[in-house]
Structure formats: C-alpha cells, structure tokens
Design a protein around this motif. Structure first.
Motif, PDB file in Angstrom:
ATOM      1  N   LEU A  87      28.767  -8.311  16.169  1.00 29.89           N
ATOM      2  CA  LEU A  87      28.125  -8.220  15.050  1.00 29.89           C
ATOM      3  C   LEU A  87      27.538  -6.659  15.116  1.00 29.89           C
ATOM      4  N   LYS A  88      27.135  -6.306  13.951  1.00 29.77           N
ATOM      5  CA  LYS A  88      26.489  -4.801  14.068  1.00 29.77           C
ATOM      6  C   LYS A  88      25.278  -4.872  13.386  1.00 29.77           C
ATOM      7  N   ASN A  89      24.265  -4.564  13.998  1.00 31.97           N
ATOM      8  CA  ASN A  89      22.849  -4.438  13.466  1.00 31.97           C
ATOM      9  C   ASN A  89      22.793  -3.166  12.314  1.00 31.97           C
ATOM     10  N   ILE A  90      22.585  -3.563  11.097  1.00 40.25           N
ATOM     11  CA  ILE A  90      22.726  -2.800   9.872  1.00 40.25           C
ATOM     12  C   ILE A  90      21.423  -1.738   9.766  1.00 40.25           C
ATOM     13  N   HIS A  91      20.514  -2.082  10.722  1.00 43.22           N
ATOM     14  CA  HIS A  91      19.367  -1.438  10.631  1.00 43.22           C
ATOM     15  C   HIS A  91      19.266  -0.563  12.004  1.00 43.22           C
ATOM     16  N   ASP A  92      19.789   0.703  11.822  1.00 40.46           N
ATOM     17  CA  ASP A  92      20.058   1.697  13.175  1.00 40.46           C
ATOM     18  C   ASP A  92      18.751   1.644  14.074  1.00 40.46           C
ATOM     19  N   SER A  93      17.433   1.625  13.565  1.00 47.26           N
ATOM     20  CA  SER A  93      16.271   2.028  14.249  1.00 47.26           C
ATOM     21  C   SER A  93      16.114   0.654  15.173  1.00 47.26           C
ATOM     22  N   VAL A  94      16.688  -0.509  14.907  1.00 47.31           N
ATOM     23  CA  VAL A  94      16.359  -1.682  15.495  1.00 47.31           C
ATOM     24  C   VAL A  94      17.345  -1.975  16.813  1.00 47.31           C
ATOM     25  N   ASN A  95      16.686  -2.225  17.894  1.00 46.98           N
ATOM     26  CA  ASN A  95      17.434  -2.734  19.108  1.00 46.98           C
ATOM     27  C   ASN A  95      16.532  -3.916  19.707  1.00 46.98           C
ATOM     28  N   LEU A 102      24.845  -2.201  23.803  1.00 47.85           N
ATOM     29  CA  LEU A 102      25.865  -1.853  23.075  1.00 47.85           C
ATOM     30  C   LEU A 102      25.221  -1.581  21.564  1.00 47.85           C
ATOM     31  N   HIS A 103      23.992  -1.588  21.539  1.00 47.40           N
ATOM     32  CA  HIS A 103      23.195  -1.428  20.246  1.00 47.40           C
ATOM     33  C   HIS A 103      23.908  -0.098  19.431  1.00 47.40           C
ATOM     34  N   PRO A 104      24.300  -0.307  18.227  1.00 49.89           N
ATOM     35  CA  PRO A 104      24.039  -1.066  17.373  1.00 49.89           C
ATOM     36  C   PRO A 104      24.888  -2.503  17.164  1.00 49.89           C
ATOM     37  N   TYR A 105      25.953  -2.518  18.263  1.00 52.13           N
ATOM     38  CA  TYR A 105      26.632  -3.685  18.160  1.00 52.13           C
ATOM     39  C   TYR A 105      26.004  -4.824  19.276  1.00 52.13           C
ATOM     40  N   TYR A 106      26.379  -5.918  18.673  1.00 52.10           N
ATOM     41  CA  TYR A 106      25.759  -7.176  19.671  1.00 52.10           C
ATOM     42  C   TYR A 106      26.940  -8.072  19.832  1.00 52.10           C
ATOM     43  N   LEU A 107      26.929  -8.778  20.948  1.00 53.00           N
ATOM     44  CA  LEU A 107      27.969  -9.668  21.268  1.00 53.00           C
ATOM     45  C   LEU A 107      27.139 -10.923  21.751  1.00 53.00           C
ATOM     46  N   VAL A 108      27.414 -12.009  21.059  1.00 50.36           N
ATOM     47  CA  VAL A 108      26.754 -13.430  21.574  1.00 50.36           C
ATOM     48  C   VAL A 108      28.035 -14.611  21.370  1.00 50.36           C
ATOM     49  N   TYR A 109      27.937 -15.468  22.491  1.00 53.62           N
ATOM     50  CA  TYR A 109      28.962 -16.369  22.702  1.00 53.62           C
ATOM     51  C   TYR A 109      28.227 -17.922  22.752  1.00 53.62           C
ATOM     52  N   ILE A 110      28.562 -18.611  21.452  1.00 52.67           N
ATOM     53  CA  ILE A 110      27.744 -19.895  21.254  1.00 52.67           C
ATOM     54  C   ILE A 110      29.009 -20.901  21.381  1.00 52.67           C
ATOM     55  N   GLY A 111      28.550 -22.035  22.123  1.00 52.12           N
ATOM     56  CA  GLY A 111      29.715 -23.284  22.111  1.00 52.12           C
ATOM     57  C   GLY A 111      29.511 -24.094  20.809  1.00 52.12           C
ATOM     58  N   ASN A 112      30.891 -24.801  20.656  1.00 54.31           N
ATOM     59  CA  ASN A 112      30.831 -25.543  19.367  1.00 54.31           C
ATOM     60  C   ASN A 112      29.646 -26.819  19.384  1.00 54.31           C
ATOM     61  N   ASN A 201      20.651 -11.352   7.409  1.00 49.93           N
ATOM     62  CA  ASN A 201      20.950 -10.276   6.566  1.00 49.93           C
ATOM     63  C   ASN A 201      20.813  -8.858   7.259  1.00 49.93           C
ATOM     64  N   ASP A 202      20.091  -8.858   8.607  1.00 52.61           N
ATOM     65  CA  ASP A 202      20.409  -7.782   9.522  1.00 52.61           C
ATOM     66  C   ASP A 202      21.441  -7.296  10.132  1.00 52.61           C
ATOM     67  N   PHE A 203      22.371  -8.068  10.192  1.00 50.15           N
ATOM     68  CA  PHE A 203      23.762  -7.835  10.596  1.00 50.15           C
ATOM     69  C   PHE A 203      24.854  -8.367   9.750  1.00 50.15           C
ATOM     70  N   GLU A 204      26.114  -7.570  10.227  1.00 56.52           N
ATOM     71  CA  GLU A 204      27.254  -7.622   9.613  1.00 56.52           C
ATOM     72  C   GLU A 204      28.362  -8.059  10.851  1.00 56.52           C
ATOM     73  N   LEU A 205      29.234  -9.112  10.368  1.00 51.24           N
ATOM     74  CA  LEU A 205      30.032  -9.755  11.063  1.00 51.24           C
ATOM     75  C   LEU A 205      31.347  -8.653  11.241  1.00 51.24           C
ATOM     76  N   ILE A 206      31.651  -8.099  12.502  1.00 50.36           N
ATOM     77  CA  ILE A 206      32.792  -7.007  13.010  1.00 50.36           C
ATOM     78  C   ILE A 206      33.937  -8.089  13.166  1.00 50.36           C
ATOM     79  N   ALA A 207      33.867  -8.940  13.940  1.00 51.57           N
ATOM     80  CA  ALA A 207      34.870  -9.621  14.328  1.00 51.57           C
ATOM     81  C   ALA A 207      34.483 -10.912  15.238  1.00 51.57           C
TER      82      ALA A 207
END
Length: 216
Positions: A87-95, A102-112, A201-207
């Motif tokens: 994900l990418k946080n579209i508010h650059d001032s927020v970490n 990796l800010h403004p990029y975020y990784l998170v792993y969630i199980g099914n 709405n604070d994030f956009e999905l990159i991949a």
C-alpha cells in the motif's frame, strides 16, 4: 558496459548514509534484541534485488496499480493462505507512529481467516516472505492461478480480497492506537492524536501477492 567506479562510489555513499543514520537515529530495543545489523537497517539485500530487477526489466513507475501475483502456500517458509498487500499512504506527512521504514509504502500480511500474519512494522520479515515466494519465478504458476481464477471468476469477484484489504488497513490503525495508548504511560512525547489515520481512503493499493492454499 557498467561503470564500475560509479557503482562503487554509489555503494560507498550509500553505506556512509547508513552510518550517519546509525549515529543519529534511535534504535528500537526490539531491534537490538534480534541482533540488528547495518544490512538490516538499510535493507540492502532488497535494495540490490530491486536495482538488478530495474536494470534487467526497466523502471517500474509506469506499471498500473493493483497488479497481483498468485503463489502457493508453503507453511514451512511461513507462507500460509492469505494475501500480502503493498500500500501507499497518500498523506505524505503521516507515518504510522514512525514505525515503518518503508514509508510512505506499507506491507501487511493477512491470512484468509482474517488473522494478521505479519504487521506493517515487520518490514524485514515481510520482504523476506515476498522474496521467498516470488524471486526467480518469471512465469505464472498454472495450478494456483487456475484455483484463484475459479474462485474469483477470473478476477470479477474480488469481494474476499477487498474484505481482507479492509481488515489489513484496520489492523494498522488498531496497532497505532495501541501504541498511542502505551505512549501515554511512558516518558517522553506522546504520539496519541498525532497524524491520525482515518482508514481505507488514506491508502492506495499498489500491488498484492495472493498465497493460494486451495482452501476454498
């Protein structure tokens, strides 16, 4: 041919920057306990992977957002059925609590099952998991792609992954709130109510990477 001197100078400059960070930044006690090294701090192995990929395949800037790959679950490597979202946080001032390298990029792993396998602060572990599942694979893995396509009707029914994405983002917000509360009872400046995250709405999905376990 590659300019060896330029490449060497670039690497020296990069390591000087790492040393400066070591001098100026406060290292988390958890990092010290796990034996953090200068390579871990700079995530240098992954940086080199990226540079080599770009050298071979070109820049990534023009790729569309929302691309995904499907890989098989490998419990012995820590890869259980679920999804790893980039994900990418579209508010650059927020970490989020200044916990993400990796800010403004975020990784998170969630199980099914909706359980967080690795949260956004576990950068090294997440990158290791992505690398072990994807590196060296240049072609789709037909068996798991077929299962994924059957489940999602060739990508037309992505409700399951939309729900996982929402849950993953909520988990980051909840983790920040927990750390904010902790900061109220610790010495120094509190992080409570600073740079609050509203939600999806604070994030956009990159991949994202789907870890397919054939579990329906």
């Amino acid at each position: 041919d590659d300019n060896v001197l330029t490449a060497k100078s670039s690497d020296i400059a990069y390591r000087k920057d790492q040393l400066k960070r070591l001098q100026e930044e406060v290292i988390e006690l958890e990092d010290v306990k796990t034996g953090i090294s200068i390579t871990d701090l700079g995530l240098n192995d992954f940086r080199m992977d990226l540079l080599n990929y770009v050298k071979e395949h070109g820049e990534l800037d023009n790729l569309p957002n929302g691309m995904h790959a499907v890989v098989p679950a490998q419990p012995e490597l820590g890869l259980r059925p679920g999804a790893i979202f980039a994900l990418k946080n579209i508010h650059d001032s927020v970490n989020i609590n200044q916990q993400n390298r990796l800010h403004p990029y975020y990784l998170v792993y969630i199980g099914n099952d909706g359980e967080i396998v690795a949260d956004h602060t576990e950068v090294k572990r997440l990158l290791d998991l992505v690398r072990s599942s994807c590196k060296g694979r240049s072609e789709p893995i037909q068996e798991v792609c077929r299962t994924f396509n059957e489940r999602t009707q060739d990508g037309r029914m992505m409700d399951r992954y939309s729900e996982l994405l929402s849950s993953a983002i909520r988990s980051m917000i909840e983790l920040k709130e927990e750390k904010d509360i902790d900061s109220l009872f610790s010495g120094g400046r509190t992080t409570a109510l600073v740079h609050s995250i509203a939600g999806l709405n604070d994030f956009e999905l990159i991949a994202f990477v789907v870890i397919e376990g054939g579990d329906g």
